[in-house]
Motif scaffolding. Sequence first.
Motif, PDB file in Angstrom:
ATOM      1  N   MET A  43     -31.378  22.627 -31.549  1.00  0.00           N
ATOM      2  CA  MET A  43     -32.629  22.555 -32.281  1.00  0.00           C
ATOM      3  C   MET A  43     -33.604  21.266 -31.478  1.00  0.00           C
ATOM      4  N   PRO A  44     -35.237  21.282 -31.794  1.00  0.00           N
ATOM      5  CA  PRO A  44     -36.112  20.792 -31.667  1.00  0.00           C
ATOM      6  C   PRO A  44     -35.825  19.897 -32.531  1.00  0.00           C
ATOM      7  N   GLY A  45     -37.359  18.672 -31.336  1.00  0.00           N
ATOM      8  CA  GLY A  45     -37.113  17.850 -32.213  1.00  0.00           C
ATOM      9  C   GLY A  45     -36.267  16.441 -32.470  1.00  0.00           C
ATOM     10  N   GLY A  46     -36.600  15.627 -33.391  1.00  0.00           N
ATOM     11  CA  GLY A  46     -35.731  14.040 -33.360  1.00  0.00           C
ATOM     12  C   GLY A  46     -34.772  14.485 -35.084  1.00  0.00           C
ATOM     13  N   ASP A  47     -35.604  14.962 -35.919  1.00  0.00           N
ATOM     14  CA  ASP A  47     -35.075  14.723 -37.467  1.00  0.00           C
ATOM     15  C   ASP A  47     -33.774  14.959 -37.172  1.00  0.00           C
ATOM     16  N   ALA A  48     -32.429  14.263 -37.200  1.00  0.00           N
ATOM     17  CA  ALA A  48     -31.588  14.679 -37.536  1.00  0.00           C
ATOM     18  C   ALA A  48     -30.935  15.376 -39.380  1.00  0.00           C
ATOM     19  N   ARG A  49     -31.756  14.783 -40.144  1.00  0.00           N
ATOM     20  CA  ARG A  49     -31.714  15.790 -41.517  1.00  0.00           C
ATOM     21  C   ARG A  49     -32.570  17.097 -41.656  1.00  0.00           C
ATOM     22  N   GLU A  50     -33.975  16.868 -40.984  1.00  0.00           N
ATOM     23  CA  GLU A  50     -34.443  18.628 -40.943  1.00  0.00           C
ATOM     24  C   GLU A  50     -33.694  19.476 -40.244  1.00  0.00           C
ATOM     25  N   ALA A  51     -33.132  19.269 -39.086  1.00  0.00           N
ATOM     26  CA  ALA A  51     -32.278  19.816 -38.438  1.00  0.00           C
ATOM     27  C   ALA A  51     -31.014  20.803 -39.525  1.00  0.00           C
ATOM     28  N   ALA A  52     -30.731  19.982 -39.660  1.00  0.00           N
ATOM     29  CA  ALA A  52     -29.004  20.409 -40.980  1.00  0.00           C
ATOM     30  C   ALA A  52     -29.810  20.698 -42.137  1.00  0.00           C
ATOM     31  N   LYS A  53     -31.011  20.682 -42.296  1.00  0.00           N
ATOM     32  CA  LYS A  53     -31.060  21.285 -44.197  1.00  0.00           C
ATOM     33  C   LYS A  53     -31.888  22.922 -43.085  1.00  0.00           C
ATOM     34  N   ALA A  90     -32.985  24.380 -28.113  1.00  0.00           N
ATOM     35  CA  ALA A  90     -34.283  22.981 -27.942  1.00  0.00           C
ATOM     36  C   ALA A  90     -36.030  22.846 -27.417  1.00  0.00           C
ATOM     37  N   GLY A  91     -35.562  23.271 -26.358  1.00  0.00           N
ATOM     38  CA  GLY A  91     -37.260  23.611 -25.770  1.00  0.00           C
ATOM     39  C   GLY A  91     -38.239  24.856 -27.057  1.00  0.00           C
ATOM     40  N   ALA A  92     -37.738  24.630 -27.852  1.00  0.00           N
ATOM     41  CA  ALA A  92     -38.628  25.793 -28.891  1.00  0.00           C
ATOM     42  C   ALA A  92     -39.542  25.063 -29.678  1.00  0.00           C
ATOM     43  N   SER A  93     -40.653  25.757 -30.369  1.00  0.00           N
ATOM     44  CA  SER A  93     -41.204  24.990 -31.407  1.00  0.00           C
ATOM     45  C   SER A  93     -40.477  24.209 -32.453  1.00  0.00           C
ATOM     46  N   PRO A  94     -40.605  23.607 -33.084  1.00  0.00           N
ATOM     47  CA  PRO A  94     -40.039  23.784 -34.717  1.00  0.00           C
ATOM     48  C   PRO A  94     -40.039  25.091 -35.683  1.00  0.00           C
ATOM     49  N   ALA A  95     -41.427  25.483 -35.474  1.00  0.00           N
ATOM     50  CA  ALA A  95     -41.337  26.331 -36.291  1.00  0.00           C
ATOM     51  C   ALA A  95     -41.070  27.665 -35.627  1.00  0.00           C
ATOM     52  N   TYR A  96     -40.917  28.124 -34.122  1.00  0.00           N
ATOM     53  CA  TYR A  96     -40.397  28.903 -33.849  1.00  0.00           C
ATOM     54  C   TYR A  96     -38.730  29.245 -34.415  1.00  0.00           C
TER      55      TYR A  96
END
Length: 331
Positions: free
Chosen positions: A15-25, A305-311
């Motif tokens: 997934m993109p970004g670095g926030d583990a909790r946001e990704a898991a959510k 990983a290379g996508a935007s969070p919204a996408y």
Amino acid sequence: MSEQMFRGATGVGSMPGGDAREAAKTVAGTFEEFPHLPELPARGPGADMIGRTVGLLVDLYAHVEPSGWRISDRPGRDTRRARSWLGEDLDALEEHTQGYAGPLKVQAVGPWTLAAAVELRGGEAALADPGACRDLAASLAEGLRAHLAEVARRVPGAQLVLQLDEPSLTAVLRGQIRTASGYRTHRAVDRQLVESTLREVGAVCDGPLVVHSCAPDVPFALLRRAGASAVSFDFQLITERDEEAIGEAVEAGVRLLAGVVPSADTALSDPAGSVMGVRTLWRRLGLNPGTLAESVVITPTCGLAGASPAYARAALAHCVRAARSLADNPE
């Protein structure tokens, strides 16, 4: 495992970004029936695909060189960082899967892609040394066994599914992995050895084994013989040459994790359009349309990983809608 294990939709891993909790959510909230442990390679070395798996190894260590990960004598900063980030990811997963019962997918790099990527002390890939390949596979198996036990402890209702990422597998089989000099390639590895090693590493999971590759020419028949319960692949890369092997795999009970939703930012088609190619393939192979929904899981074409969070959020939700379309209208 029940027939429900491989229904619906799930993600490939990253997934993109670095926030583990946001990704898991996001993952747990989107894939209510088949979530996975997110990976966040944007955090840097140790969170990347290879480094994350290096952190799982038992009695083998590696550090980062400009050319990549290289075997070390002892665990250093890079290994500790990899383990720390994985711990954060597991904390986040545990937080957002409270009370969950059902399939849960955990990903790691497979033994052959790992051997093609990790360097020995002299700078050559471990793939060059059969003994090093054996040691790496054995260490990986032990590390995965402990990792799966930890996930099971944190999410006690989970039915664990192990995914081995093997994007370099075809190149290993064909002798296409370049040496450190770049002027030669490593000798092709015997197919029976590749098969047996995959089987041995995959056997550490009591549940289903998925092997993933988003590279062309996935060796479906070899993976089926190696014990894969499912093969995860980029559906757009399938050619006529692959179709017979896919049909044989499906008839043998192997499920398909079909990557049909683009993993890079783009306009998404309607869900029915995303799975049209899957339906067409099913008809061409003469397979029973009634088995489609239970044989195919919808995923992105590769990691996000290379996508935007919204996408990334939109793509995962689109996978769920596309899987629903496939189940509702298999013809």
